[in-house]
Design a protein around this motif. Structure first.
Motif, short mmCIF file in Angstrom:
data_model
loop_
_atom_site.label_atom_id
_atom_site.label_comp_id
_atom_site.label_asym_id
_atom_site.label_seq_id
_atom_site.Cartn_x
_atom_site.Cartn_y
_atom_site.Cartn_z
N THR A 222 0.85 -1.19 0.00
CA THR A 222 0.00 0.00 0.00
C THR A 222 0.89 1.24 0.00
O THR A 222 1.62 1.50 0.96
CB THR A 222 -0.93 0.01 1.21
OG1 THR A 222 -1.74 -1.17 1.20
CG2 THR A 222 -1.83 1.24 1.18
N VAL A 223 0.84 1.99 -1.09
CA VAL A 223 1.69 3.17 -1.26
C VAL A 223 0.82 4.42 -1.08
O VAL A 223 -0.15 4.61 -1.82
CB VAL A 223 2.36 3.18 -2.65
CG1 VAL A 223 3.37 4.32 -2.75
CG2 VAL A 223 3.06 1.84 -2.92
N ARG A 224 1.14 5.26 -0.09
CA ARG A 224 0.34 6.43 0.22
C ARG A 224 1.13 7.71 -0.07
O ARG A 224 2.35 7.77 0.14
CB ARG A 224 -0.09 6.41 1.69
CG ARG A 224 -0.95 5.21 2.07
CD ARG A 224 -1.40 5.30 3.51
NE ARG A 224 -2.24 4.16 3.89
CZ ARG A 224 -1.78 3.04 4.43
NH1 ARG A 224 -0.47 2.92 4.66
NH2 ARG A 224 -2.61 2.05 4.74
N SER B 96 0.55 17.32 -2.12
CA SER B 96 -0.49 17.97 -2.92
C SER B 96 -0.30 17.75 -4.42
O SER B 96 -1.07 18.27 -5.21
CB SER B 96 -0.50 19.48 -2.63
OG SER B 96 0.76 20.05 -2.92
N GLU B 97 0.75 16.99 -4.78
CA GLU B 97 0.95 16.66 -6.20
C GLU B 97 1.21 15.16 -6.32
O GLU B 97 1.65 14.51 -5.37
CB GLU B 97 2.13 17.45 -6.79
CG GLU B 97 3.49 17.09 -6.24
CD GLU B 97 3.83 17.82 -4.96
OE1 GLU B 97 4.83 17.44 -4.32
OE2 GLU B 97 3.08 18.76 -4.60
N PRO B 98 0.88 14.56 -7.47
CA PRO B 98 1.10 13.12 -7.64
C PRO B 98 2.58 12.80 -7.65
O PRO B 98 3.42 13.64 -7.99
CB PRO B 98 0.45 12.83 -9.00
CG PRO B 98 0.44 14.13 -9.71
CD PRO B 98 0.29 15.19 -8.67
N VAL B 99 2.91 11.57 -7.26
CA VAL B 99 4.30 11.11 -7.25
C VAL B 99 4.37 9.70 -7.84
O VAL B 99 3.34 9.02 -7.97
CB VAL B 99 4.90 11.10 -5.82
CG1 VAL B 99 4.90 12.49 -5.22
CG2 VAL B 99 4.16 10.12 -4.92
N VAL C 88 1.11 7.34 -7.77
CA VAL C 88 0.21 7.57 -6.65
C VAL C 88 -0.37 8.97 -6.79
O VAL C 88 0.38 9.95 -6.93
CB VAL C 88 0.94 7.44 -5.29
CG1 VAL C 88 -0.06 7.43 -4.14
CG2 VAL C 88 1.81 6.19 -5.25
N PRO C 89 -1.70 9.11 -6.77
CA PRO C 89 -2.29 10.44 -6.93
C PRO C 89 -2.04 11.32 -5.72
O PRO C 89 -1.68 10.85 -4.64
CB PRO C 89 -3.79 10.14 -7.09
CG PRO C 89 -3.98 8.83 -6.39
CD PRO C 89 -2.72 8.06 -6.62
N THR D 154 -2.17 4.01 -3.73
CA THR D 154 -2.24 2.96 -4.74
C THR D 154 -1.82 1.66 -4.08
O THR D 154 -0.83 1.62 -3.34
CB THR D 154 -1.30 3.27 -5.92
OG1 THR D 154 -1.67 4.51 -6.52
CG2 THR D 154 -1.35 2.17 -6.96
N VAL D 155 -2.60 0.60 -4.34
CA VAL D 155 -2.26 -0.71 -3.79
C VAL D 155 -1.66 -1.56 -4.91
O VAL D 155 -2.32 -1.84 -5.92
CB VAL D 155 -3.49 -1.40 -3.17
CG1 VAL D 155 -3.10 -2.78 -2.64
CG2 VAL D 155 -4.07 -0.54 -2.04
#
Length: 475
Positions: free
Chosen positions: A414-416, A420-423, A459-460, A465-466
Motif C-alpha cells: 500500500t503506497v500512500r 499535494s501533487e502526484p508522485v 500515486v495520486p 495505490t495498492v
C-alpha cells in the motif's frame, strides 16, 4: 642572584639571538653548493591515502667529479628511501636527509659543553657588558659557568642576548636533502628530484542547487588539498589521483607520475594504471599547514529528477508504514553537460524556498564515478510518502529440480501520498531465490537482476495505490 628553572625559552625569546659564524674549509673532492634557493619548478601528484609524489626541478651548477649538492625546502615528511635524482651525466653516491631544524632551544642544547657570549644591557644606563660563559646544561633551564660562579639564564627584565660562535652542522633552517653526486663534466644543468611524502591529502566536495520544478540542477565541485608535510609548494603543477593505491609497510607502490601509458579523456582527466588523474587548472601554491580549495567543475542546468524509493528484503508484513527514501538523480554524461568522471566525495543538495533562499535538504557520499554514470544522491526520507507491505499468503509449490524448495508469495504493497501533487514511487523487492517468476501483478514490473523486482507505482495527490503481486521463487 635568584635561580629559576625553565628560563631557557624565556631568556632566548626575550632578547635577540645573534650568531657569529665561522667558515670551514671544504676539500676540492667534496664541493658543496649550499645556495638557499628552492626548486625552479615543482609538480605534485596527491593520492587519497596521505601520500604524494613530488617532482622538484632545479637548475644547478655542478662541478666535475664528486660533489655534495643540497636541496633545501623539501618536505619535512619526505620518505628518503623513495628519493630519485636524474640529470645529464649524473650518478648518486649517497644521500642524507637533515630534518633537525634550527630553533633557539636546539641551538642552546647543541652548545652544551661549549662557550658562548652573554651580553647584558643595564636598563638605567644602557651600558652593555659581555661575558664568556660555558653551557653546563640546557634541560628545563640553561645552567652556565661564568668565571668562578654558576648562573641560570633567566628572564628578570634585564635585556639579554646570547652569542653563538657557529651553527652546528646538524641543524638546518629548513628540511634539507643533501646528495653526493659523481658528475661527468662540470657546468650548469637541469636536475629532477622526485620523492614520496606523507602529509599531503585531498578530498572532493560538491554543491548541487536543485530546481525540482525545472527538472535541473547546478553542480559545483571543489578539490580541498590539506598540507601538513612541513613544506610549502609554490606555483606547483598539481594533480590529484582518484583510486586507492597499494601501500606496503610504510613504503609505497603508486600508480601515477609523469611517465606511463595513460589514456587522455576529453574532460582533461587522465586514466593510468586503473586510476583517474585530475590536473588542477593553473599552478597552485599550497602553503604548509593550509587547506587549499581549487575549483573542479561548475556546470549549470544539468537534467535532474527526484526519486522516491522503498526497498525490502524477503517477504513479510510491516505493522507500520515506512517512509520512502528521497534521492535526486542525474547523469555525468555528455548530454548532461557534466561530461567527466567525478572523484569520490560528499554532495550537498540545496533547493530554493518560495522566497528564493537556498535551503539545505541533505547530503550523500558518492564513490569514484566514471563519466556516463547514473548518480543518485539520497537526501533523506519522505514522511508524507510511505509504503506498507503485507504478506497475504505463503505456500510451498512443487519443485522443478529434485532436492530443492520452491515457494509462492502473494504480496500487497500500500503506497500512500500525502503531498499535494502526484508522485511515482519505486518499489524494490529483493531477496529472491532461483528461477523467480512474477505470475500476477497489478502494475507491470521488471527483474532488475536475478534477485530484485522493481515496480514504478504512480500515486495520486493525497491518495494511495495498492500494488499486488504473486511471486514464485526457488530456495
Amino acid at each position: 642572584m635568584s635561580l629559576r628553572p625553565g628560563s631557557l625559552r624565556m631568556g632566548l625569546m626575550g632578547g635577540a639571538c645573534a650568531l657569529l659564524l665561522t667558515g670551514t674549509a671544504v676539500s676540492a673532492q667534496e664541493q658543496v653548493d649550499s645556495r638557499p634557493g628552492g626548486p625552479g619548478r615543482v609538480a605534485i601528484t596527491i593520492y587519497n591515502q596521505d601520500i604524494a609524489l613530488v617532482e622538484d626541478v632545479r637548475d644547478l651548477n655542478i662541478p666535475e667529479g664528486r660533489s655534495r649538492q643540497e636541496f633545501p625546502g623539501v618536505s619535512a615528511s619526505i620518505r628518503p628511501e623513495t628519493v630519485g635524482l636524474s640529470g645529464r651525466g649524473l650518478s648518486v653516491v649517497e644521500q642524507n636527509f637533515d630534518y633537525d631544524l634550527l630553533t633557539p632551544d636546539k641551538l642552546m642544547q647543541s652548545a652544551v659543553g661549549d662557550t658562548i657570549g652573554i651580553v647584558r644591557i643595564n636598563p638605567g644606563t644602557g651600558r652593555e657588558t659581555t661575558e664568556r660563559a660555558q653551557v653546563l646544561a640546557a634541560n628545563e633551564g640553561v645552567v652556565l659557568r661564568i668565571g668562578d660562579r654558576i648562573e641560570v639564564l633567566r628572564d628578570d627584565g634585564v635585556p639579554t642576548r646570547v652569542i653563538f660562535d657557529e651553527v652546528p652542522a646538524n641543524l638546518r633552517p629548513r628540511p634539507t636533502l643533501s646528495v653526493t653526486l659523481d658528475a661527468e663534466g662540470g657546468g650548469r644543468r637541469e636536475t629532477t628530484l622526485s620523492y614520496l611524502t606523507s602529509g599531503l591529502s585531498w578530498k572532493a566536495d560538491y554543491v548541487a542547487q536543485y530546481d525540482e520544478a525545472g527538472g535541473s540542477l547546478d553542480l559545483t565541485g571543489w578539490i580541498t588539498i590539506t598540507n601538513r608535510s612541513g613544506a610549502t609548494f609554490t606555483e606547483a603543477s598539481t594533480r590529484v589521483v582518484a583510486g586507492e593505491v597499494n601501500l606496503v609497510s610504510g613504503g609505497g607502490y603508486y600508480g601515477g607520475g609523469r611517465s606511463g601509458n595513460g589514456t587522455q579523456f576529453s574532460d582533461g582527466a587522465e586514466g593510468i594504471a586503473d586510476y583517474y588523474i585530475y590536473p588542477l587548472p593553473g599552478r597552485v601554491t599550497v602553503a604548509n599547514n593550509q587547506n587549499k580549495q581549487v575549483g573542479l567543475l561548475d556546470v549549470a542546468n544539468v537534467p535532474a529528477s527526484k526519486r522516491y524509493l522503498f526497498q525490502m528484503g524477503g517477504f513479510s508484513t510491516y505493522e507500520q508504514a515506512q517512509s520512502a527514501e528521497v534521492a535526486v538523480l542525474f547523469q555525468n554524461g555528455r548530454a548532461s553537460g557534466v561530461s567527466q568522471a567525478l572523484p569520490a566525495g560528499v554532495v550537498r543538495v540545496y533547493v530554493r524556498d518560495a522566497g528564493g533562499e537556498p535551503r539545505f535538504i541533505g547530503e550523500d557520499e558518492i564513490g569514484h564515478t566514471p563519466a556516463g554514470s547514473d548518480i543518485a544522491i539520497t537526501t533523506g526520507d519522505a514522511f508524507d510518502v510511505t509504503v506498507q507491505p503485507r504478506l497475504v499468503s505463503n505456500e510451498r509449490v512443487a519443485p522443478r529440480i529434485l532436492n530443492t524448495e520452491r515457494s509462492r508469495y502473494r504480496m500487497e504493497y500500500t503506497v500512500r501520498n500525502a503531498r499535494s501533487e502526484p508522485v511515482v514511487v519505486e518499489v524494490r523487492q529483493t531477496g529472491l531465490g532461483r528461477d523467480t517468476e512474477i505470475q500476477d501483478q497489478s502494475i507491470q514490473g521488471e527483474m532488475r537482476d536475478a534477485r530484485t523486482i522493481v515496480w514504478r507505482v504512480p500515486v495520486p495527490a493525497n491518495g494511495q495505490t495498492v500494488l499486488t503481486a504473486t511471486i514464485e521463487t526457488g530456495g
